[in-house]
Design a protein around this motif. Sequence first.
Motif, PDB file in Angstrom:
ATOM      1  N   VAL A 297       0.858  -1.186   0.000  1.00  0.00           N
ATOM      2  CA  VAL A 297       0.000   0.000   0.000  1.00  0.00           C
ATOM      3  C   VAL A 297       0.896   1.238   0.000  1.00  0.00           C
ATOM      4  O   VAL A 297       2.068   1.184   0.374  1.00  0.00           O
ATOM      5  N   GLN A 298       0.322   2.357  -0.410  1.00  0.00           N
ATOM      6  CA  GLN A 298       1.040   3.640  -0.344  1.00  0.00           C
ATOM      7  C   GLN A 298       0.656   4.443   0.896  1.00  0.00           C
ATOM      8  O   GLN A 298       1.300   5.447   1.206  1.00  0.00           O
ATOM      9  N   ALA A 299      -0.390   4.032   1.597  1.00  0.00           N
ATOM     10  CA  ALA A 299      -0.788   4.680   2.842  1.00  0.00           C
ATOM     11  C   ALA A 299      -1.754   3.760   3.568  1.00  0.00           C
ATOM     12  O   ALA A 299      -2.437   2.933   2.948  1.00  0.00           O
ATOM     13  N   TRP A 300      -1.815   3.920   4.893  1.00  0.00           N
ATOM     14  CA  TRP A 300      -2.756   3.178   5.719  1.00  0.00           C
ATOM     15  C   TRP A 300      -3.716   4.142   6.419  1.00  0.00           C
ATOM     16  O   TRP A 300      -3.316   5.229   6.836  1.00  0.00           O
ATOM     17  N   ALA A 301      -4.965   3.696   6.585  1.00  0.00           N
ATOM     18  CA  ALA A 301      -5.921   4.355   7.473  1.00  0.00           C
ATOM     19  C   ALA A 301      -6.362   3.310   8.483  1.00  0.00           C
ATOM     20  O   ALA A 301      -6.885   2.262   8.105  1.00  0.00           O
ATOM     21  N   VAL A 302      -6.132   3.557   9.757  1.00  0.00           N
ATOM     22  CA  VAL A 302      -6.376   2.541  10.777  1.00  0.00           C
ATOM     23  C   VAL A 302      -7.189   3.121  11.922  1.00  0.00           C
ATOM     24  O   VAL A 302      -6.998   4.272  12.303  1.00  0.00           O
ATOM     25  N   VAL A 323       0.548   7.173   7.417  1.00  0.00           N
ATOM     26  CA  VAL A 323      -0.497   6.494   8.189  1.00  0.00           C
ATOM     27  C   VAL A 323      -1.461   7.521   8.770  1.00  0.00           C
ATOM     28  O   VAL A 323      -1.034   8.535   9.331  1.00  0.00           O
ATOM     29  N   LEU A 324      -2.752   7.251   8.632  1.00  0.00           N
ATOM     30  CA  LEU A 324      -3.805   8.003   9.305  1.00  0.00           C
ATOM     31  C   LEU A 324      -4.325   7.156  10.460  1.00  0.00           C
ATOM     32  O   LEU A 324      -4.627   5.977  10.281  1.00  0.00           O
ATOM     33  N   VAL A 325      -4.428   7.752  11.648  1.00  0.00           N
ATOM     34  CA  VAL A 325      -4.945   7.048  12.822  1.00  0.00           C
ATOM     35  C   VAL A 325      -6.185   7.770  13.317  1.00  0.00           C
ATOM     36  O   VAL A 325      -6.159   8.982  13.560  1.00  0.00           O
TER      37      VAL A 325
END
Length: 480
Positions: A297-302, A323-325
């Motif tokens: 992936v190029q970015a995560w949203a968790v 990363v977005l948290v």
Amino acid sequence: MRTAYRVETVRSAEAELIARLPEDALMRRAAAGLAAVCAELLGRVYGSRVVLLVGAGANGGDALYAGAALARRGAGVHAVPLAPGRTHPAGLAALIRAGGRVAEDPFAVLASADLVVDGITGIGGRGGLRPDAIPVARAARGSNAVIVAVDLPSGVEADSGEVLGEALRADVTVTFGVHKPALLIDPARALAGTVRLVDIGLEPVLPSVPELESPQHHDVAALLPEPSGESDKYRRGVVGVVAGSARYPGAALLAVAGALRGGAGAVRYVGHAAEAVVARFPETLVHAGPPAKAGRVQAWAVGPGLGEDRDAVREVLASGVPVLVDADGLRLLDAGDVTRRTAPTLLTPHAGEAAALLGVAREEVESARLAAVRELAARYGATVLLKGSTTLIAEPDGRIPVRVDPMGTPWLATAGSGDVLSGLAGSLLAAGLSPYDAATAAAYLHGLAARIAAAEGVPITSSEVARALPAAWHDVRAVG
């Protein structure tokens, strides 16, 4: 961008401009603009009844000069001095020459007023209205008059948007030269009513970097990713969404719904709701987990609806991509896992989550939103999107302006709307935007989508917000 500057900066710019102009010229410019707005609100100036609440210094002077202009057009204008002995002498003299009067009984003239000009404190006020001004302010608010604030509603903190005591709510605020932070940030913003900006020639002497920025359609349009002839789904970016649990499967669906409309080429879902996600969104790539084995992936949203899966949060934060948290992810994260990261991080708390991260009461965050978002960004070394009645976006570097989203709407106060925002912002991260720009564009589109979905004035769901995102995107593109 609409910009706002701190009081110290505004005063310095005003001083530089005043040094070049004849005496009181800047005040007269401001007063002329104020009088024009008041006349517009009155409709028929001749015979109207206007009351000026006059404090000390320049703010009161602006009100007096504006009152003189209205008196010359036939309005009955009464001044109520609230700082006897410190009333602006030239402004008061101008009002008397034009036929205005000093009120013998403030409450009598307020009871019959058509329009009240609030010139009590302005940008220099601290700590709410003084005790002697409170009865008059309450009488003004209790009348049927339109309340027009001069520069700022009296009683609010200009630089922070805090309201530390009693303040006078305005129907219209006429501000001079540039916006002040309190006009963009709640709780003060809610007291300002409609804001009208009067140009007094201040812009050329202001510094290039403001305290706050508030994007408009064309600013957001310039941020949005657009595929080229060379694009494929992987070049456009893949966003990984780690969300949902047995208890909260809907959070996964809402986050994926937002992510699919955020500009990335593909959405990779990891979690317990894979079957439900594929059934609703068959274009989604799914994996049972853990995140490290789900694919590139190029970015995560968790975080949305994640429950107690602390390991998933730590694994995502250990990755080398943005990363977005959000939501449960904020509750489960360890500060060290964020501060040690070399890749960008975006935290998206609401006021309660921000309070927990800072170790303070929720009320403290809600009353001082600007200070809270700056402190969070600095403490965690991350970009922070603080959700709420005014959504704020701050970078760890305090020299960078805080961005204020102007598209917020009470219709977004519905279960799951934050999950949609998480997926949308995560997708923009994967498409190549910085956390600062991804948060800005996502908050703007999210608010605009809610406005579109609620255009008929009926309650909406978060799913409807997600479905309105393409229309919001089109609306921004069309204007930008």
